[in-house]
Every structure is written in structure tokens, then in C-alpha cells.
Enzyme design. Structure first.
Site, PDB file in Angstrom:
ATOM      1  N   SER A   1       0.824  -1.208   0.000  1.00 58.76           N
ATOM      2  CA  SER A   1       0.000   0.000   0.000  1.00 58.76           C
ATOM      3  C   SER A   1       0.866   1.271   0.000  1.00 58.76           C
ATOM      4  O   SER A   1       1.733   1.390  -0.854  1.00 58.76           O
ATOM      5  CB  SER A   1      -0.956  -0.075   1.198  1.00 58.76           C
ATOM      6  OG  SER A   1      -2.090   0.672   0.927  1.00 58.76           O
TER       7      SER A   1
ATOM      8  N   TRP B   1      -9.915   0.256  -5.411  1.00 57.63           N
ATOM      9  CA  TRP B   1      -9.360   1.574  -5.062  1.00 57.63           C
ATOM     10  C   TRP B   1      -7.935   1.727  -5.597  1.00 57.63           C
ATOM     11  O   TRP B   1      -7.517   2.804  -5.992  1.00 57.63           O
ATOM     12  CB  TRP B   1      -9.396   1.710  -3.527  1.00 57.63           C
ATOM     13  CG  TRP B   1      -9.058   3.047  -2.961  1.00 57.63           C
ATOM     14  CD1 TRP B   1      -8.048   3.336  -2.094  1.00 57.63           C
ATOM     15  CD2 TRP B   1      -9.754   4.281  -3.179  1.00 57.63           C
ATOM     16  NE1 TRP B   1      -8.050   4.668  -1.767  1.00 57.63           N
ATOM     17  CE2 TRP B   1      -9.091   5.272  -2.416  1.00 57.63           C
ATOM     18  CE3 TRP B   1     -10.863   4.661  -3.952  1.00 57.63           C
ATOM     19  CZ2 TRP B   1      -9.504   6.610  -2.403  1.00 57.63           C
ATOM     20  CZ3 TRP B   1     -11.262   5.999  -3.930  1.00 57.63           C
ATOM     21  CH2 TRP B   1     -10.588   6.939  -3.170  1.00 57.63           C
TER      22      TRP B   1
ATOM     23  N   HIS C   1      -7.571  -5.775  -0.081  1.00 58.46           N
ATOM     24  CA  HIS C   1      -6.357  -5.003   0.145  1.00 58.46           C
ATOM     25  C   HIS C   1      -5.641  -5.533   1.398  1.00 58.46           C
ATOM     26  O   HIS C   1      -6.099  -5.288   2.512  1.00 58.46           O
ATOM     27  CB  HIS C   1      -6.795  -3.549   0.340  1.00 58.46           C
ATOM     28  CG  HIS C   1      -5.688  -2.554   0.389  1.00 58.46           C
ATOM     29  ND1 HIS C   1      -4.937  -2.230  -0.718  1.00 58.46           N
ATOM     30  CD2 HIS C   1      -5.192  -1.813   1.411  1.00 58.46           C
ATOM     31  CE1 HIS C   1      -4.048  -1.305  -0.376  1.00 58.46           C
ATOM     32  NE2 HIS C   1      -4.176  -1.042   0.905  1.00 58.46           N
TER      33      HIS C   1
END
Ligand code: GTR
Length: 307
Positions: free
Chosen positions: A146, A237, A287
């Protein structure tokens, strides 16, 4: 820095990456010190309170497949990212402040934000690893998830001592192409996290067309060193397709070095990795960093660094 080394390996190759919640969260090991920086950033009192802080010991073990790394002959080096710069919109409490000249209080518009500061920290960690006789500093794979995947890509691009680079779900400002404007956009990331990039990046808020570069060029800067980009199917996203396309568009640069990149123009099926010098997978799930991801990274790192 927390360092785990496999037994019986004279100089160990390493995965190295930052953790989000403190070294004591990556393994359930009572010997791991709880750092003051972690206490400062996570406790209202900002002091190490062993009774309270013990509760967070081992809470992120699912993201760090240390046993698998050790079994494969790799070590792990990890650092709590808040040691270098707390993840806040505050340019006075991180490493940047030590570089200010005269009466400077914030970085200039073309100077570093937090992501570049964290990457800088990885290079300083590498300075140490080069001195450690138990480590094979020519085989350090820089890893990040991330925002820390954005960080590992920048570290790999700016410091050629990293032998290979892994971006796990790095998304906008990482492996995803900004000009697709899918999922998180430049405006959105600069608004939610004003401290991550240099101020000049704001000129491209809702103005991606004007960007003179896009993220595939960041990936290409890592060539000819091995690069792995991984996405997750439920992580829209981060724009998995944009992450895949960036590996495809970085491939011609790898080919200049006679290295194989991503050879298909079609998005691969979930859980069917493409593993060349440039590797890509999209796995099922959200995620996160999973055992599946580590199984792929370990297999690929062995092939790439020991062939
Ligand atoms: C999100 C951010 C992403 C990603 C993620 C993370 O809020 O929009 O760019 O960096 O945080 O780092 O966990």
C-alpha cells in the site's frame, strides 16, 4: 530494525520492508522491543507502557510469512515506518526537519514528502546491511504494501543497491497509472494525504492529462532489476488493471536489457501469476498481504536471484 536470519546460511538474502504497526506486531515474540516511536505515535501518553502495549504484540503476523521466508533460506529485515516520519500532515516531526536550512519549516515545493522520506530511510537501512557480515547485501529485496509499496518502488528506483523490488497493492502514486483516473485519483490522494508527495504534485489534481510522466516510467527506472507488482481482486481503489498495464508498459525497457517482462496484453486470470523478471499477479481477496502473496514472492525471488 528487526532482523530475522535463517540458521545455516552463511550470508542470508533478505526481504526488507517497513511495517505499519511496530516491529513487535509482525511476530509473536516477547523478545521484540516495543519502540518509543511506536508508543509516541500510537498512545495518547506517548510513553512505552508495557502493560498496554503488550496487547498489540503479534497483531500483524498474518502479513509477514516469516516461517516461509526462513524455510526458503531468506531473512527478514523490518522497521516501523513511523521511526523515520510519523504518518501525519506535519513536516516538523519527521526526518525532513533535520535537513532544513536557515529558517525553513516545511520542505520546498519540489522537496520530499513522507513517501520519499520513508524511501530514504530504507536506503539508510541498506547502509547498515552492507556492513552486516551475516547478510548478503547484494540480494536484498525491498518490499512494501500500500503506501509502503509506493515507498518500496521509490526506494528501488532511487537506490540501485536493492536487488529486486516488490509492490503489494500500491495503487495511486505507486504502480497504478494515474492517467486512468480509476479508483483513487491524484486529487483524492493529495487531499487525503497532503504530506505524502511534494507540493508540486498538486498541480496535477484533476489535471492528470498534463502529467509529463506516468507510473510505468517509475517501474521502468527499476530495470533491469527484478520487479514484482501484485494486486488484489477486491482492491478496486488501487486499480488492479492500471497496475497491470504499468507492468506491460514498463516491459519494453526491460527488453532493452534482454529481460522478460509481462508478455500478455490481457489482464491475467486471478491467482495465475506471470513470473518473469517483471512479475504480476492478481489474487482473490481484499487489500492486504497474504500467505498467497508471500508464496509467490519467495518462489520468484529464488528464481530471479539464484538462477
Ligand atoms: C489508503 C490510500 C491508499 C493506500 C492505503 C494504505 O487510504 O488511499 O493510497 O496507500 O491507504 O496505505 O493503506
Amino acid at each position: 530494525m528487526l532482523l530475522y536470519l535463517p540458521k545455516g546460511v552463511e550470508k542470508a538474502p533478505l526481504f526488507m520492508g517497513y511495517n505499519f504497526y511496530g516491529n513487535h506486531t509482525v511476530v509473536n515474540d516477547p523478545h521484540i522491543l516495543i519502540s518509543e516511536a511506536w508508543a509516541r505515535n500510537n498512545d495518547s501518553l506517548g510513553i512505552v507502557d508495557n502493560h498496554l502495549d503488550e496487547k498489540s504484540r503479534g497483531v500483524r503476523t498474518s502479513r509477514w510469512a516469516i516461517e516461509k521466508m526462513i524455510d526458503a533460506g531468506f531473512g527478514l529485515a523490518t522497521i516501523y515506518y513511523g521511526e523515520v516520519d510519523p504518518d501525519k500532515d506535519d513536516m516538523s516531526d519527521g526526518i525532513q526537519s533535520l535537513f532544513y536550512t536557515n529558517y525553513q519549516q516545511v520542505p520546498a515545493d519540489n522537496e520530499w514528502g513522507s513517501i520519499a522520506a520513508w524511501s530514504w530511510g530504507l536506503s539508510r537501512a541498506m547502509d547498515y546491511l552492507e556492513e552486516d557480515i551475516d547478510v548478503d547485501a547484494s540480494r536484498v529485496i525491498v518490499f512494501g504494501h500500500s503506501r509502503l509499496g509506493k515507498t518500496s518502488l521509490w526506494a528501488g528506483a532511487t537506490d540501485q543497491r536493492f536487488a529486486a523490488v516488490i509492490s503489494n497493492n500500491s495503487g495511486c502514486g505507486g504502480a497504478a497509472l494515474s492517467k486512468r483516473k480509476f479508483g483513487e485519483t491524484v486529487w483524492r490522494i493529495n487531499t487525503a494525504f497532503p504530506h505524502w508527495f511534494c507540493n508540486n504534485f498538486n498541480s496535477y489534481n484533476n489535471n492528470e492529462e498534463q502529467l509529463p510522466v506516468d507510473q510505468h516510467e517509475l517501474l521502468a527506472l527499476i530495470a533491469p532489476r527484478p520487479l514484482y507488482v501484485a494486486s488484489a481482486a477486491e482492491d478496486e481503489w488501487a486499480d488492479p488493471y492500471g497496475e497491470f498495464l504499468a507492468t506491460l508498459y514498463a516491459t519494453p525497457v526491460y527488453q532493452l536489457y534482454n529481460k522478460r517482462g509481462v508478455n500478455s496484453t490481457e489482464m491475467p486470470t486471478v491467482n495465475e501469476p506471470i513470473q518473469n523478471t517483471v512479475a504480476y499477479h492478481i489474487r482473490t481477496g481484499k487489500h492486504d498481504v497474504t500467505n498467497y502473496d508471500w508464496d509467490q514472492y519467495i518462489k520468484w525471488a529464488k528464481e530471479q536471484l539464484f538462477k
